[in-house]
Design a protein around this motif. Structure first.
Motif, PDB file in Angstrom:
ATOM      1  N   VAL A 235       3.017   0.452 -13.230  1.00 29.20           N
ATOM      2  CA  VAL A 235       2.961  -0.518 -14.321  1.00 29.20           C
ATOM      3  C   VAL A 235       2.729  -1.881 -13.676  1.00 29.20           C
ATOM      4  O   VAL A 235       3.585  -2.389 -12.940  1.00 29.20           O
ATOM      5  CB  VAL A 235       4.268  -0.521 -15.141  1.00 29.20           C
ATOM      6  N   TYR A 236       1.573  -2.486 -13.952  1.00 27.59           N
ATOM      7  CA  TYR A 236       1.227  -3.756 -13.317  1.00 27.59           C
ATOM      8  C   TYR A 236       0.279  -4.553 -14.198  1.00 27.59           C
ATOM      9  O   TYR A 236      -0.276  -4.038 -15.175  1.00 27.59           O
ATOM     10  CB  TYR A 236       0.581  -3.507 -11.946  1.00 27.59           C
ATOM     11  N   LYS A 237       0.080  -5.818 -13.839  1.00 25.74           N
ATOM     12  CA  LYS A 237      -0.843  -6.687 -14.565  1.00 25.74           C
ATOM     13  C   LYS A 237      -1.940  -7.160 -13.619  1.00 25.74           C
ATOM     14  O   LYS A 237      -1.716  -7.317 -12.426  1.00 25.74           O
ATOM     15  CB  LYS A 237      -0.096  -7.894 -15.144  1.00 25.74           C
TER      16      LYS A 237
ATOM     17  N   ARG B 127      -3.286   2.583  -5.545  1.00 20.59           N
ATOM     18  CA  ARG B 127      -2.200   2.546  -4.573  1.00 20.59           C
ATOM     19  C   ARG B 127      -2.009   1.209  -3.866  1.00 20.59           C
ATOM     20  O   ARG B 127      -1.073   1.055  -3.095  1.00 20.59           O
ATOM     21  CB  ARG B 127      -2.435   3.621  -3.507  1.00 20.59           C
ATOM     22  N   VAL B 128      -2.897   0.253  -4.049  1.00 19.61           N
ATOM     23  CA  VAL B 128      -2.756  -1.042  -3.386  1.00 19.61           C
ATOM     24  C   VAL B 128      -2.542  -2.110  -4.456  1.00 19.61           C
ATOM     25  O   VAL B 128      -3.311  -2.187  -5.422  1.00 19.61           O
ATOM     26  CB  VAL B 128      -3.995  -1.391  -2.539  1.00 19.61           C
ATOM     27  N   PHE B 129      -1.488  -2.926  -4.282  1.00 19.68           N
ATOM     28  CA  PHE B 129      -1.137  -3.917  -5.298  1.00 19.68           C
ATOM     29  C   PHE B 129      -0.685  -5.221  -4.656  1.00 19.68           C
ATOM     30  O   PHE B 129      -0.087  -5.214  -3.584  1.00 19.68           O
ATOM     31  CB  PHE B 129       0.029  -3.422  -6.172  1.00 19.68           C
ATOM     32  N   LYS B 130      -0.945  -6.304  -5.362  1.00 23.32           N
ATOM     33  CA  LYS B 130      -0.234  -7.533  -5.047  1.00 23.32           C
ATOM     34  C   LYS B 130       1.215  -7.302  -5.446  1.00 23.32           C
ATOM     35  O   LYS B 130       1.493  -6.862  -6.558  1.00 23.32           O
ATOM     36  CB  LYS B 130      -0.820  -8.717  -5.827  1.00 23.32           C
TER      37      LYS B 130
ATOM     38  N   LEU C 149       0.854  -1.190   0.000  1.00 27.96           N
ATOM     39  CA  LEU C 149       0.000   0.000   0.000  1.00 27.96           C
ATOM     40  C   LEU C 149       0.883   1.230   0.000  1.00 27.96           C
ATOM     41  O   LEU C 149       1.737   1.387   0.879  1.00 27.96           O
ATOM     42  CB  LEU C 149      -0.898   0.004   1.249  1.00 27.96           C
ATOM     43  N   TYR C 150       0.706   2.098  -0.987  1.00 26.48           N
ATOM     44  CA  TYR C 150       1.450   3.355  -1.040  1.00 26.48           C
ATOM     45  C   TYR C 150       0.583   4.475  -0.479  1.00 26.48           C
ATOM     46  O   TYR C 150      -0.588   4.613  -0.853  1.00 26.48           O
ATOM     47  CB  TYR C 150       1.840   3.701  -2.479  1.00 26.48           C
TER      48      TYR C 150
ATOM     49  N   GLU D  97      -6.080  -7.739  -8.319  1.00 29.22           N
ATOM     50  CA  GLU D  97      -4.648  -7.597  -8.045  1.00 29.22           C
ATOM     51  C   GLU D  97      -4.251  -6.179  -7.675  1.00 29.22           C
ATOM     52  O   GLU D  97      -3.122  -5.925  -7.257  1.00 29.22           O
ATOM     53  CB  GLU D  97      -3.833  -8.037  -9.280  1.00 29.22           C
ATOM     54  N   ALA D  98      -5.173  -5.225  -7.842  1.00 28.25           N
ATOM     55  CA  ALA D  98      -4.883  -3.829  -7.514  1.00 28.25           C
ATOM     56  C   ALA D  98      -6.166  -3.132  -7.055  1.00 28.25           C
ATOM     57  O   ALA D  98      -7.266  -3.540  -7.425  1.00 28.25           O
ATOM     58  CB  ALA D  98      -4.295  -3.092  -8.717  1.00 28.25           C
ATOM     59  N   MET D  99      -5.995  -2.104  -6.240  1.00 28.24           N
ATOM     60  CA  MET D  99      -7.136  -1.358  -5.712  1.00 28.24           C
ATOM     61  C   MET D  99      -6.950   0.134  -5.939  1.00 28.24           C
ATOM     62  O   MET D  99      -5.862   0.673  -5.716  1.00 28.24           O
ATOM     63  CB  MET D  99      -7.304  -1.621  -4.210  1.00 28.24           C
TER      64      MET D  99
END
Length: 280
Positions: A151-153, A132-135, A79-80, A105-107
């Motif tokens: 940058v995420y999937k 801001r929230v990611f696996k 969490l950022y 996978e992200a919020m």
């Protein structure tokens, strides 16, 4: 099934007045990492006293800072959060439930902005969303010097409970941030080859930003705070383009000042004041 773990990451520079209360709102996470970006106040000390792992790392790029923080995350999720942002108990519960459900996978947060003590509902602030929230395993990196993006999937969900953003608390704090990010914006515009800046450019950019924020996006409906914020954004736009103009000077301003110094040095080389001192 193993309970998912999460680390909260904060980027902080001279945030001694805000970081303590921010940390209190993330006491529910498993670990906290604070990237101390060259603070010369008690930011790092306060964070360490509240149990955070403090990493001393300085850089002008927010993406670079976020990427550095990611290296120190060992949990399933990350969490950022910024020191002037606050997570409510309801939002914390929603994050934890979504983690347990493994539905995405992200919020993404809908961010409520408190500017000059007032909740802003116009001027563009009402449509503020931040992911801001990611696996940890799906987050590759962050890109961008100022308006950085992840940058995420994977699938992203938008949470119902808003993130509270206590921003624009006073003019002086705002100016300190302006000094930092307008320099970066100006540098990016200059490198992009923006057209030569003249006086009309400065006025046009500032006025149009004020009109856009204050009237097209209806910032005036937030009252005096909304109009003040629109004006500040117009001033910031002018400051950006003034710095672009500075960079466009030929010869560059540092060289112009170097030439002035050389002229003064030559005057001293050509003049012997010892004779004058004898006459005085």
């Amino acid at each position: 099934m193993k309970k998912p773990t999460i680390t909260a990451v904060l980027l902080a520079k001279n945030e001694e007045n805000m970081i303590a209360n921010c940390l209190k709102t993330i006491s529910w996470v498993d670990k906290v990492v604070v990237i101390n970006n060259g603070s010369d106040d008690k930011t790092a000390e306060i964070a360490a006293n509240q149990g955070a792992k403090v990493i001393h790392f300085e850089h002008s790029s927010f993406a670079r800072l976020r990427n550095e923080a990611l290296k120190h995350v060992e949990t399933d999720w990350v969490l950022y959060l910024d020191p002037d942002e606050r997570i409510t108990p309801t939002l914390a519960k929603e994050i934890l439930v979504r983690m347990e459900m493994r539905a995405a996978e992200a919020m993404t947060f809908n961010r409520t902005n408190i500017c000059y003590g007032k909740k802003f509902e116009h001027g563009g602030w009402q449509q503020d969303q931040v992911t801001r929230v990611f696996k940890k395993e799906v987050l590759k990196e962050w890109r961008g010097r100022v308006h950085e993006s992840p940058v995420y999937k994977g699938k992203t969900i938008t949470l119902h409970t808003p993130l509270i953003h206590l921003t624009h608390r006073n003019t002086i704090d705002g100016l300190k941030k302006t000094v930092q990010w307008t320099q970066i914006e100006a540098d990016l515009l200059y490198k992009a080859g923006v057209k030569p800046v003249n006086f009309f450019t400065l006025i046009r950019k500032g006025v149009m930003e004020f009109i856009r924020r204050g009237f097209i996006k209806q910032g005036y409906k937030d009252g005096m705070p909304g109009l003040v914020e629109a004006l500040v954004q117009g001033i910031n736009k002018i400051l950006i383009y003034i710095q672009v103009w500075e960079k466009q000077q030929k010869p560059p301003l540092p060289e112009q000042y170097r030439q002035q110094e050389l002229k003064i040095t030559r005057l001293w080389q050509e003049e012997d004041l010892s004779k004058w001192r004898e006459l005085v």
